[in-house]
Design a protein around this motif. Structure first.
Motif: not given
Length: 368
Positions: A16-23, A171-185
């Motif tokens: 399987a080839v699958v992205p991982s948001p946590l990775a 979860q705090d990192c997601d709210e602070a900066f990761f959610a924004d970059i993940w939405s683009r990546l």
């Protein structure tokens, strides 16, 4: 040197080839901790660091050993679950739920990977049940500083508390900066996953692996994947599956999760500036050795400026033609010379592009 994955008997549908948001969050934290590894991320890292809440920044330092070296296997928890065929979550929350499913022993051993000499590719004692391993883990943590020692003590004393701490921190990192970059990546990663899956389906595993990186090859028998890395490791898919996880933030790291008992994972960069013919570790060794010889270094001074015949070099350096030929042969074998014929003469010249790339090739090789 290489990491090998035995895939004997592996069915195509078990790949399987699958992205991982946590990775990808793990790679984001690594990029913030070690911007020197990722020159292309420096602007982003500077902007994120400048905008971080001071409390979150302090917490980020508490356990940075989990992602500073590269990043812990904890960021790919799907690989540690029973059956060895679980896929990453579609969302960060789903991935964190998978992290919660690891037992305490798996969690602690993976968290101590970079600070304790625990077995990685073989079964062995763990820090929760073996007092000697626990003492060794704390000694190694103490050598890295009081902050890491405190975290390791808390980890060994109360794993559930640290697990809850880590989940809240991520979860705090997601709210602070990761959610924004993940939405683009995530769109780029999803597209790359589809492309690799199509290659796998229509052209086979060898073609799909070549598209991952020129450092990844399938042997002639088709039952062993070889990843050219400055290190050795071995794992097997056994009755499980093989997982390929793309990352947009990870270049130049090409990582292989080969922990004993876990599902093998290739974590590979997409959209990287990797050349089509990435030098192998053996080629890098040859080039470094060829250039380290004092006579060849002096010859390179001439060869970088102009093309020379063997006879001209012999006269210039006060050596015999056979001696010069041996040095030229070493440089040529290392891929550092170009040659051309002019009548009955053969002219040699240093490939300055190859030499200029050597510094970045070496850095990419040791970070691969």
């Amino acid at each position: 040197m290489s990491v090998e994955i035995d895939i004997t008997g592996l069915r195509r549908e078990s790949i399987a080839v699958v992205p991982s948001p946590l990775a990808e969050l793990g790679m984001a934290l690594h990029g913030l901790a070690e911007p020197g590894h990722h020159p292309g991320l420096r602007g982003w890292a500077t902007a994120v660091t400048a905008g971080l809440d001071c409390h979150l920044a302090d917490r980020m330092c508490e356990a940075d050993f989990l992602w500073r070296t590269t990043f812990s296997d904890l960021f790919l928890p799907c690989a540690g679950l029973p059956g060895r065929d679980t896929l990453p979550g579609a969302t960060l929350t789903e991935d964190l739920d998978l992290l919660d499913k690891l037992d305490d022993e798996q969690f602690v051993n993976a968290a101590l990977e970079f600070t304790c000499a625990l077995p990685y590719i073989t079964p062995g004692s763990d820090a929760l049940s073996d007092e000697g391993v626990r003492r060794r883990a704390l000694e190694l943590a103490a050598a890295r500083g009081p902050q890491q020692l405190r975290f390791s003590e808390r980890l060994l004393a109360d794993p559930p508390r640290i697990r809850a701490w880590l989940r809240q921190f991520l979860q705090d990192c997601d709210e602070a900066f990761f959610a924004d970059i993940w939405s683009r990546l995530r769109h780029q990663l999803t597209a790359d996953s589809r492309h690799k899956t199509d290659l796998l389906r229509h052209k086979g595993l060898a073609e799909a692996l070549t598209s991952v990186s020129s450092a990844v090859t399938l042997d002639e028998a088709g039952d062993r994947i070889v990843v050219d890395k400055l290190g050795n490791g071995r794992t097997t898919t056994g009755d499980g599956s093989l997982l390929l996880v793309p990352t947009s933030l990870g270049w130049p790291h090409l990582m292989v999760l080969h922990r004993y008992g876990w599902q093998p994972v290739l974590h590979y960069p997409v959209g990287s500036p990797e050349p089509t013919a990435l030098p192998s570790v053996e080629q890098l060794t040859l080039r470094m050795a060829a250039l380290a010889h004092p006579v060849r270094m002096r010859m390179c001074r001439n060869l970088a400026r102009s093309a020379f015949t063997t006879g001209e070099l012999a006269q210039t350096h006060g050596m015999t033609a056979p001696e010069i030929s041996r040095h030229l042969s070493a440089l040529k074998k290392a891929g550092l010379l170009t040659t051309r014929r002019r009548g009955r003469y053969v002219l040699h010249q240093l490939d300055v592009t190859a030499v200029a790339r050597l510094g970045s090739d070496f850095l990419e090789g040791i970070l691969r």
